[in-house]
Structures are given as C-alpha cells and as structure tokens.
Scaffold this motif. Structure first.
Motif, PDB file in Angstrom:
ATOM      1  N   LEU A   6      -3.999  -1.795   1.234  1.00 13.63           N
ATOM      2  CA  LEU A   6      -4.792  -1.933   2.444  1.00 13.63           C
ATOM      3  C   LEU A   6      -3.897  -1.951   3.676  1.00 13.63           C
ATOM      4  O   LEU A   6      -2.775  -2.464   3.640  1.00 13.63           O
ATOM      5  CB  LEU A   6      -5.622  -3.233   2.410  1.00 13.63           C
ATOM      6  N   ALA A   7      -4.410  -1.395   4.758  1.00 14.67           N
ATOM      7  CA  ALA A   7      -3.762  -1.484   6.072  1.00 14.67           C
ATOM      8  C   ALA A   7      -4.850  -1.758   7.094  1.00 14.67           C
ATOM      9  O   ALA A   7      -5.954  -1.201   7.008  1.00 14.67           O
ATOM     10  CB  ALA A   7      -3.009  -0.201   6.404  1.00 14.67           C
ATOM     11  N   ALA A   8      -4.558  -2.624   8.064  1.00 14.07           N
ATOM     12  CA  ALA A   8      -5.574  -3.059   9.029  1.00 14.07           C
ATOM     13  C   ALA A   8      -5.520  -2.297  10.340  1.00 14.07           C
ATOM     14  O   ALA A   8      -6.402  -2.466  11.182  1.00 14.07           O
ATOM     15  CB  ALA A   8      -5.428  -4.563   9.299  1.00 14.07           C
ATOM     16  N   ASP A   9      -4.502  -1.465  10.535  1.00 15.44           N
ATOM     17  CA  ASP A   9      -4.416  -0.702  11.786  1.00 15.44           C
ATOM     18  C   ASP A   9      -3.580   0.548  11.553  1.00 15.44           C
ATOM     19  O   ASP A   9      -3.010   0.757  10.478  1.00 15.44           O
ATOM     20  CB  ASP A   9      -3.833  -1.551  12.923  1.00 15.44           C
ATOM     21  N   GLY A  10      -3.515   1.378  12.612  1.00 16.14           N
ATOM     22  CA  GLY A  10      -2.814   2.641  12.478  1.00 16.14           C
ATOM     23  C   GLY A  10      -1.334   2.495  12.209  1.00 16.14           C
ATOM     24  O   GLY A  10      -0.764   3.207  11.372  1.00 16.14           O
ATOM     25  N   ALA A  11      -0.688   1.574  12.903  1.00 14.05           N
ATOM     26  CA  ALA A  11       0.745   1.372  12.698  1.00 14.05           C
ATOM     27  C   ALA A  11       1.026   0.923  11.267  1.00 14.05           C
ATOM     28  O   ALA A  11       1.970   1.401  10.620  1.00 14.05           O
ATOM     29  CB  ALA A  11       1.275   0.339  13.698  1.00 14.05           C
ATOM     30  N   GLY A  12       0.205   0.007  10.757  1.00 13.23           N
ATOM     31  CA  GLY A  12       0.371  -0.442   9.386  1.00 13.23           C
ATOM     32  C   GLY A  12       0.143   0.673   8.387  1.00 13.23           C
ATOM     33  O   GLY A  12       0.816   0.749   7.353  1.00 13.23           O
ATOM     34  N   ALA A  13      -0.817   1.563   8.693  1.00 12.63           N
ATOM     35  CA  ALA A  13      -1.102   2.683   7.801  1.00 12.63           C
ATOM     36  C   ALA A  13       0.090   3.626   7.705  1.00 12.63           C
ATOM     37  O   ALA A  13       0.477   4.060   6.616  1.00 12.63           O
ATOM     38  CB  ALA A  13      -2.330   3.441   8.293  1.00 12.63           C
ATOM     39  N   ALA A  29       2.303   4.329   4.342  1.00 14.86           N
ATOM     40  CA  ALA A  29       2.437   5.679   3.795  1.00 14.86           C
ATOM     41  C   ALA A  29       3.900   6.080   3.696  1.00 14.86           C
ATOM     42  O   ALA A  29       4.312   6.749   2.744  1.00 14.86           O
ATOM     43  CB  ALA A  29       1.666   6.674   4.658  1.00 14.86           C
ATOM     44  N   GLU A  30       4.697   5.672   4.661  1.00 17.68           N
ATOM     45  CA  GLU A  30       6.113   6.010   4.664  1.00 17.68           C
ATOM     46  C   GLU A  30       6.842   5.306   3.525  1.00 17.68           C
ATOM     47  O   GLU A  30       7.707   5.893   2.858  1.00 17.68           O
ATOM     48  CB  GLU A  30       6.746   5.613   5.996  1.00 17.68           C
ATOM     49  N   SER A  31       6.484   4.052   3.270  1.00 16.93           N
ATOM     50  CA  SER A  31       7.183   3.282   2.237  1.00 16.93           C
ATOM     51  C   SER A  31       6.783   3.705   0.827  1.00 16.93           C
ATOM     52  O   SER A  31       7.600   3.660  -0.090  1.00 16.93           O
ATOM     53  CB  SER A  31       6.908   1.785   2.422  1.00 16.93           C
ATOM     54  N   ALA A  32       5.543   4.112   0.656  1.00 15.18           N
ATOM     55  CA  ALA A  32       5.059   4.540  -0.660  1.00 15.18           C
ATOM     56  C   ALA A  32       3.944   5.550  -0.456  1.00 15.18           C
ATOM     57  O   ALA A  32       2.771   5.173  -0.322  1.00 15.18           O
ATOM     58  CB  ALA A  32       4.560   3.350  -1.479  1.00 15.18           C
TER      59      ALA A  32
END
Length: 230
Positions: free
Chosen positions: A31-38, A42-45
């Motif tokens: 889960l990600a709660a915002d665009g930056a977290g998304a 995605a970059e990490s995995a």
C-alpha cells in the motif's frame, strides 16, 4: 500465480478493502497513501500491476502514471477515480492507464478487471509456439508480448499491444468501437472513448504521421480498420 500489486490511495478504508480482496485472490499487496510513496515503493520493488487513485494530494495519480510509464512502459496500471466526467476518464487513459474503475466500485469487479489485465500482460506459457505477426516493418510477437517497428522496440501498454495484435490478425475489416470493446477488452458494455483513446495512442507509436494514418484507418460511420501494406 500470485502477482505483486501496488495499491495507491489516500483513503485508508478504500486501500484496506482493495488489499483484502486482492489478498483473497492470492496476490501480494503493498500500500501507498500518496504519489511520492507510490513512486518510492515502485522503485524499491517494481510491482506487476498498480492500482492507482486519480485524485490525491501532492503528486496526483496522473503524474504518478506518467512517471511510471517513463520507467516501466509495459507496467499495467488500473486507475481508480471518483470523477464521473468522461473527460476525466479519458485523461487517465491518455497518460497510459490500461483500465479504470469509477468510485464507488464493486471490489469484486475491480478484482476481475485486474485479473483480465494481468492475464493479458503475461507472456505465453513455456512450450507454446510464439506467433509473430508482420506488416511492412511492424511486428508483434504474441508469445513474448513485444512489438517492433523498423527494428526498434515499441513501448506499448497491455491494451495497446492487444489492440495492435487484434488489428494485425484481422486486416482490411471494419470494426465498430463496440466490437473492439468486446473482442479486445472483453467488455460487453463500457465507455467507448476507451477505444478512441487507445487507437489514438497506438497511432502515435506506429504511424509515420498520426494525423494522416495509413495503417489504422477511420471508417466513418463504423469505426476502424487496419490497412495492410500493399
């Protein structure tokens, strides 16, 4: 097989419901709660598919989709939107979403849409003879799900590739947008602008001059046809 799905939504209730239904379907969910977290997730995995809310504070879903597409052109994206206007849905498709579901939505419908996109994005099973379709420098390998134009790989989304393959398999035939929705998307009903947007995006990638297409032609009063090279 289980897939890695990244769910991006600033509403924790929505995220939790989507997560539970996807996990029940056998997928691994982050889960990600915002665009930056998304983007960081995605970059990490890198995921196999992203479920992405359109309206979020900070970096909105449209910009997230643009950035994901630049790095992973064939990453499937299913957009969630609370906006009911056709123009807003079209905008999501324009930036590269493969599918969309409008809030409020049925979690079961979302899971079925995700299954459809994942099934179409997967390479053919090992041992199956790949079929390569050709036309005047354009090719599409249905086994490996890759396409080339004049020897250069094409960055096609899942639905763009499906549309290209269908048209190459049925040259010189006119298809209505309703026909294409059913045969390419597997929908018996839906927003026909989905087809219009994908045709436009595909033309931009395979036509020498998208404003004067020579491959994917508009058949006025009907829909579209693929004209093979003479």
């Amino acid at each position: 097989m289980p897939y890695r799905v990244l769910v991006v939504d600033d509403d924790p209730t929505v995220s939790d419901v989507v997560r539970r239904y996807l996990e029940q379907d056998g997928h691994q969910v982050r889960l990600a709660a915002d665009g930056a977290g998304a983007l960081a997730a995605a970059e990490s995995a890198p995921p196999d598919l992203v479920v992405l809310d359109l309206m979020m504070p900070g970096i909105d879903g449209l910009e997230v989709c643009r950035r994901l597409r630049r790095q992973w052109p064939d990453l499937p994206v299913v957009m969630l939107t609370a906006l009911g206007e056709e123009a807003d849905r079209v905008l999501g498709l324009e930036v590269g979403a493969d599918d969309y579901v409008t809030k409020p939505f049925s979690p079961r419908e979302l899971v079925l849409r995700i299954r459809s996109v994942l099934r179409r994005s997967a390479p053919a099973a090992p041992g199956l003879e790949p079929v390569v379709l050709h036309d005047a420098g354009l090719s599409a390998d249905t086994g490996r799900r890759i396409a080339h134009l004049d020897g250069m790989p094409l960055a096609l989304t899942v639905r763009e590739f499906d549309l290209l393959v269908f048209l190459l398999r049925h040259p010189a035939q006119a298809w209505s947008r309703t026909d294409l929705l059913e045969k390419v998307w597997g929908w018996r009903f839906g927003d026909q602008s989905t087809v219009t947007v994908h045709v436009r995006r595909l033309r931009e990638k395979i036509e020498q001059d998208p404003a004067q297409p020579r491959r994917i032609l508009t058949v006025w009063g009907v829909g579209y046809s693929y004209e093979p090279a003479a």
